[in-house]
Design an enzyme around this catalytic site. Structure first.
Site, mmCIF file in Angstrom:
data_model
loop_
_atom_site.group_PDB
_atom_site.id
_atom_site.type_symbol
_atom_site.label_atom_id
_atom_site.label_comp_id
_atom_site.label_asym_id
_atom_site.label_seq_id
_atom_site.Cartn_x
_atom_site.Cartn_y
_atom_site.Cartn_z
ATOM 1 C CE LYS A 1 -1.919 2.685 3.054
ATOM 2 N NZ LYS A 1 -1.781 3.971 2.353
ATOM 3 C CD GLU B 1 11.047 12.454 10.673
ATOM 4 O OE1 GLU B 1 9.999 11.909 11.026
ATOM 5 O OE2 GLU B 1 11.871 11.907 9.914
HETATM 6 P P1 NAD Z 1 3.083 8.045 7.740
HETATM 7 O O1 NAD Z 1 3.507 7.188 8.866
HETATM 8 O O2 NAD Z 1 2.105 9.121 8.017
HETATM 9 O O3 NAD Z 1 2.449 7.185 6.566
HETATM 10 C C1 NAD Z 1 3.168 6.099 6.017
HETATM 11 C C2 NAD Z 1 2.175 5.105 5.465
HETATM 12 O O4 NAD Z 1 1.457 4.515 6.556
HETATM 13 C C3 NAD Z 1 1.124 5.675 4.532
HETATM 14 O O5 NAD Z 1 0.952 4.758 3.467
HETATM 15 C C4 NAD Z 1 -0.137 5.742 5.394
HETATM 16 O O6 NAD Z 1 -1.340 5.628 4.655
HETATM 17 C C5 NAD Z 1 0.051 4.535 6.283
HETATM 18 N N1 NAD Z 1 -0.606 4.578 7.577
HETATM 19 C C6 NAD Z 1 -0.838 5.646 8.375
HETATM 20 N N2 NAD Z 1 -1.392 5.245 9.541
HETATM 21 C C7 NAD Z 1 -1.504 3.896 9.475
HETATM 22 C C8 NAD Z 1 -1.971 2.897 10.368
HETATM 23 N N3 NAD Z 1 -2.452 3.198 11.581
HETATM 24 N N4 NAD Z 1 -1.924 1.606 9.972
HETATM 25 C C9 NAD Z 1 -1.418 1.262 8.770
HETATM 26 N N5 NAD Z 1 -0.973 2.160 7.874
HETATM 27 C C10 NAD Z 1 -0.998 3.464 8.236
HETATM 28 O O7 NAD Z 1 4.442 8.601 7.113
HETATM 29 P P2 NAD Z 1 4.603 9.605 5.906
HETATM 30 O O8 NAD Z 1 4.171 10.945 6.402
HETATM 31 O O9 NAD Z 1 4.008 9.047 4.674
HETATM 32 O O10 NAD Z 1 6.191 9.567 5.685
HETATM 33 C C11 NAD Z 1 7.055 10.327 6.419
HETATM 34 C C12 NAD Z 1 7.684 9.495 7.531
HETATM 35 O O11 NAD Z 1 8.357 8.353 6.979
HETATM 36 C C13 NAD Z 1 8.759 10.272 8.251
HETATM 37 O O12 NAD Z 1 8.657 10.062 9.634
HETATM 38 C C14 NAD Z 1 10.057 9.666 7.717
HETATM 39 O O13 NAD Z 1 11.167 9.827 8.553
HETATM 40 C C15 NAD Z 1 9.669 8.258 7.537
HETATM 41 N N6 NAD Z 1 10.600 7.578 6.605
HETATM 42 C C16 NAD Z 1 11.497 6.680 7.115
HETATM 43 C C17 NAD Z 1 12.412 6.050 6.267
HETATM 44 C C18 NAD Z 1 13.406 5.052 6.790
HETATM 45 O O14 NAD Z 1 14.060 4.407 5.992
HETATM 46 N N7 NAD Z 1 13.547 4.891 8.096
HETATM 47 C C19 NAD Z 1 12.385 6.339 4.899
HETATM 48 C C20 NAD Z 1 11.453 7.255 4.420
HETATM 49 C C21 NAD Z 1 10.551 7.869 5.292
#
Ligand code: NAD
Length: 499
Positions: free
Chosen positions: A180, A387
């Protein structure tokens, strides 16, 4: 600007394109604020269909029981097809994210494809302990097996690359996958599914559903999913652990970061300042390894700040399809308001940026925010601890190595870090003492498919890339065969019957 018309997508379930049973959702180009893509909002019934397809594809062995050479060949073919469409997919990526076309086309696409080829190759060389007679009458051997049905949830900051980092090791290991992508960037994951179909993968091996948090919840709490992998926010990681708990799914979490960038007086200040400006603004600071917390030894603090300020002012902010643009807009209005929220709260506590801190005035539309720098702010300030995920950096002076180390480690995150010094012994001491999954020495940001990327502390656990990612998507089985025709008798002092 390349003119684009709105593209409509459907989801990829069981080898077919399906519209799903719910409504459509819109994806907005953050540089133009116009709708560029329409995709289905997956319902629980759609999630069930995708999980069912992945389950059937796993259980009948159409993928897991192929020779690893055959799986490898599929993955190489997928990489070739994606590579042939680099220009087009990069354009679609830039439409949805606003990231510079140079980053999509020359960075994310080639690196993602290299990652896929790495996993295609390494799928054929899985390691394990040697088989042997650890009990004299029995031969012990190890099998490394796929986990089963894997749900993968991706973020919006590197949509293509994150999707590939996830599906590469999972598929190479023989699992079947439901991916997803994030709600605001689903298109390039669907383009990757298109290449999977063209490469002739068996149906149900990769399924891509589009949707919001609710689809993510339905997927990651689904009783028939064996493993969940998320790249996303640390708070989402905590929720997913809970959602996965009732059926005790394996969990793999790549979460947020707040990378320290530590500069000693003996460092090459020009390189360090230029690298910091790049590593704090690349992808508009929406990078989990972004150089956001800079600690600089006091004797060179003013000189470093002056060089950094100059380098940040030179970052070319502009239209993503211009070849000269180094930084585009933030991903969405919501993210713009989130970044502004940090700046407003910093102002309320008396902190003023030396540059930036506001929407870009020379852009007539789009979610642009200027590169922003705060100097000499308290270690416990929110902009130091949390962050931001925008082009907002802080730089703090330090007087001793101990103070710098304590501050560098003094956050809840542990993803990536860097130390800048000409002193080899010190650099290795810091490599030992920094509590982060990656430590760069005299650099910040380069990654390679052969080496692991993953967090310590609240940046998560499990690795992307490298053989360690492949291991994360497999499980070890012990097989113990009686080989002498003699019944097992009393164990020797150093042999055990097991639990
Ligand atoms: P997010 O956590 O808001 O969303 C990520 C994904 O999770 C989306 O597809 C969203 O629809 C889904 N999601 C949200 N809540 C959920 C739940 N309760 N259950 C299942 N799925 C759920 O993150 P974002 O805003 O899309 O991305 C930014 C974040 O990602 C930042 O914190 C960044 O640091 C992190 N990130 C980490 C890495 C790494 O390698 N560690 C790489 C890229 C991004």
């Amino acid at each position: 600007m390349v003119a684009v018309s709105t593209r409509e997508y459907t989801m990829f379930i069981n080898g077919e394109w399906v519209a799903g049973s719910g409504e459509m959702m819109e994806v907005v180009n953050p540089a133009t604020e116009e709708v560029v893509h329409r995709v289905p909002l997956a319902t629980r019934a759609d999630v069930d269909a995708a999980v069912r397809a992945a389950r059937e594809a796993f259980d009948d062995g159409r993928w897991s029981r192929l020779g690893c050479g055959e799986r490898s060949a599929y993955l190489f073919k997928l990489a070739d097809l994606l590579e042939a469409r680099t220009e087009e997919i990069a354009r679609i990526e830039t439409e949805a994210t606003g990231k510079p076309i140079t980053l999509s086309r020359d960075g994310d696409l080639p690196f993602g494809i290299d990652n896929l080829r790495y996993f295609a190759g390494v799928a054929r060389v899985l390691d394990g302990q040697a088989s042997g007679e650890y009990i004299p009458t029995h031969t012990s051997m190890l099998r490394r097996e796929p986990i089963g049905v894997v749900a993968q949830v991706a973020p919006w900051n590197y949509p293509f690359m994150m999707a590939i980092w996830k599906i590469g090791p999972a598929l190479a290991a023989g699992n079947t996958v439901i991916l997803k992508p994030a709600e605001n960037t689903p298109a390039t994951a669907l383009e990757s599914a298109n290449a999977v179909k063209e490469a002739g993968f068996p149906a149900g091996v990769l399924n891509v559903i589009t949707g919001d948090e609710n689809a993510g919840i339905a997927l990651t709490s689904h009783p028939d999913v064996d493993m969940v992998s998320l790249t996303g926010d640390s708070e989402t990681g905590k929720k997913i652990m809970q959602q996965a708990a009732p059926s005790l799914k394996r969990v793999h979490l790549e979460l947020g970061g707040k990378a320290p960038f530590v500069v000693f007086a003996d460092a090459d200040l020009e390189s360090a300042a230029n690298c910091a400006a790049m590593a704090g603004t690349t992808n508009t600071g929406q990078d989990c390894t972004a150089a956001t917390r800079l600690y600089v030894e006091r004797p060179v603090f003013d000189e470093f700040v002056s060089r950094l300020t100059t380098a940040m002012k030179e970052v070319q902010v502009g239209e993503p399809f211009s070849e000269d643009t180094a930084m585009g807009p933030l991903i969405s209005r919501e993210q713009l308001e989130r970044v502004e929220g940090f700046v407003h709260r910093a102002a309320e506590s008396g902190l003023t940026p030396v540059i930036g801190g506001k929407r870009s005035e020379n852009q007539s539309r789009g979610y642009y925010f200027d590169p922003t720098l705060y100097v000499d702010v308290p270690q416990d300030a929110e902009i130091v601890q949390r962050e931001v995920f925008g082009p907002v950096m802080v730089v703090l002076p330090f007087d001793s190595e101990e103070e710098a180390l304590q501050k560098a480690n003094g956050v809840i995150y542990g993803l990536a870090s860097s130390v800048w010094t000409a002193n080899v012994t010190r650099s290795l001491r810091w490599a030992r003492d920094l509590k982060f999954g990656t430590v760069w020495i005299n650099d910040h940001m380069p990654l390679t498919s052969e080496m692991p990327h993953g967090g310590f502390k609240q940046s998560g656990f499990g690795k992307d890339m490298s053989i360690y990612a492949l291991e994360d998507y497999t499980q070890i089985k012990q097989v113990l065969a009686e080989v002498t025709g003699q019944a097992y008798k009393t164990p020797q002092p150093d042999q055990h019957l097991g639990a």
